[in-house]
Design an enzyme around this catalytic site. Sequence first.
Site, short mmCIF file in Angstrom:
data_model
loop_
_atom_site.label_atom_id
_atom_site.label_comp_id
_atom_site.label_asym_id
_atom_site.label_seq_id
_atom_site.Cartn_x
_atom_site.Cartn_y
_atom_site.Cartn_z
N PHE A 124 12.93 -3.22 1.28
CA PHE A 124 11.51 -3.20 1.61
C PHE A 124 11.12 -4.62 2.02
CE2 PHE A 124 6.96 -3.05 0.91
CZ PHE A 124 6.64 -1.82 1.48
N ASP A 194 15.01 -4.20 -8.17
CA ASP A 194 13.72 -3.69 -7.72
C ASP A 194 13.73 -2.18 -8.00
OD1 ASP A 194 11.65 -2.49 -6.28
OD2 ASP A 194 11.77 -3.91 -4.62
N TYR A 219 2.38 2.57 -8.67
CA TYR A 219 1.62 3.57 -7.90
C TYR A 219 2.48 4.65 -7.25
CZ TYR A 219 2.80 0.08 -4.31
OH TYR A 219 3.46 -0.81 -3.51
N LYS A 220 3.80 4.59 -7.39
CA LYS A 220 4.64 5.62 -6.79
C LYS A 220 4.89 6.72 -7.83
CE LYS A 220 6.81 2.24 -3.69
NZ LYS A 220 6.03 2.54 -2.48
N ARG A 366 10.59 10.91 5.83
CA ARG A 366 10.94 10.81 4.40
C ARG A 366 10.21 11.89 3.61
NH1 ARG A 366 9.87 5.26 1.55
NH2 ARG A 366 7.77 6.10 1.77
#
Length: 407
Positions: A124, A194, A219-220, A366
């Site tokens: 990312f 990560d 938040y995922k 995705r």
Amino acid sequence: MTMADAVALDAADPLAGLRDEFLLPADVIYLDGNSLGAMPKSTPDRIATVVRHEWGERLIRSWNEAGWWSASRRVADLLAPLLGASADEVVVADSTSVNLFKLLMAGLAMRPGRPVVVAERNAFPTDVYIARSVTELTGGELRLIDDQTELASVVDERVGVVCLSHVDFRTGEMWPAVATTAAVRESGALMLWDLCHSTGAVDVRLHDWNADLAVGCGYKYLNGGPGAPSYAFVATEHHSDLTTPLPGWHGHADPFAMRPDYLPAAGIGQLAAGTPPMLSLLALEDAVRVLAGVSTAELRAKGIALTSLFINLITTRCPELALVSPPDADRRGAQVSLRFEHAFGLVQALIERGVIGDFRAPDIARFGFAPAYVRHADVWAAVEAITQVMAAREYLDDRFTSRSAVT
């Protein structure tokens, strides 16, 4: 596999009851929890109470009366089991980018004479941006690798920290955490994971991995809401050597002494910096509480079942969509990525049909399968929708090719 078969699998799912804890529109199949998790049903009332009563009526008294001051610690306590860590090894504060900066700087300080950071070129982007910034600030070196086969060739006696995404955000490929951590530590470097696309979806076990450092977002798959605070992990063995590069007042040993000199809080507490965003923090607390006591092994098992079903159906019915994610479930997180020339249009056409995934440039569609609330029946219905979009070539429609700011 029929819809009836998928419904039967849902009936036997030990996590089926978790779905009832979330607000999910009846006309939506939500397969984007790997980007923004669904809202727990309890969160609107919780935040309304905070806004109207705790802030609106009690004002500053709520730091004591409503437990605002201890909220970060409470969230860390709830989060630790989902990380396979001890509560005193976890701090909840700031954003992923800020915490990654802290850990990379602190990690290099723990390894004097080893100024090199290793990271993934296709991680990312913020991971690469922050790693590059850290090495520029410290006069070090950033070594970027393209895939797992290159790691051994770049880790030497000059490497201080290796920073890797446990689950790749584009492809869903998962690193072998135990073997990778062992190899990095044997070289004398620190292993920093990560976990943004892992926690709440796969079986994270930082103690079992023997990990040194870790960072992740709220938040995922943790469902804390947009911009929810991040978390950082530092193994107990490193607490005595830990030095924060951002000495903020919340990380002071005695914050309300208001001393001009900085005395770090013991252990990982010093990694707290500024005043936390209380509304977001309390929403995250509410969300993580929904997962409290849930087995990470069961989350992992369901994620494998959902992604395997999706792959089996999609490769049979839509062979023109190329599988990017590893077909081997042991090497795959809780998402499946498909490569297609018109991936953006495909995703937009599906959204219009109520099937929400997302797009990653240049050509990847995705689909995230949050095990807390996605059903086998959702997988079957999503593939049915994909099949119809592909057959009708809806992805070429002009209204599906115009891109907004967020893709």
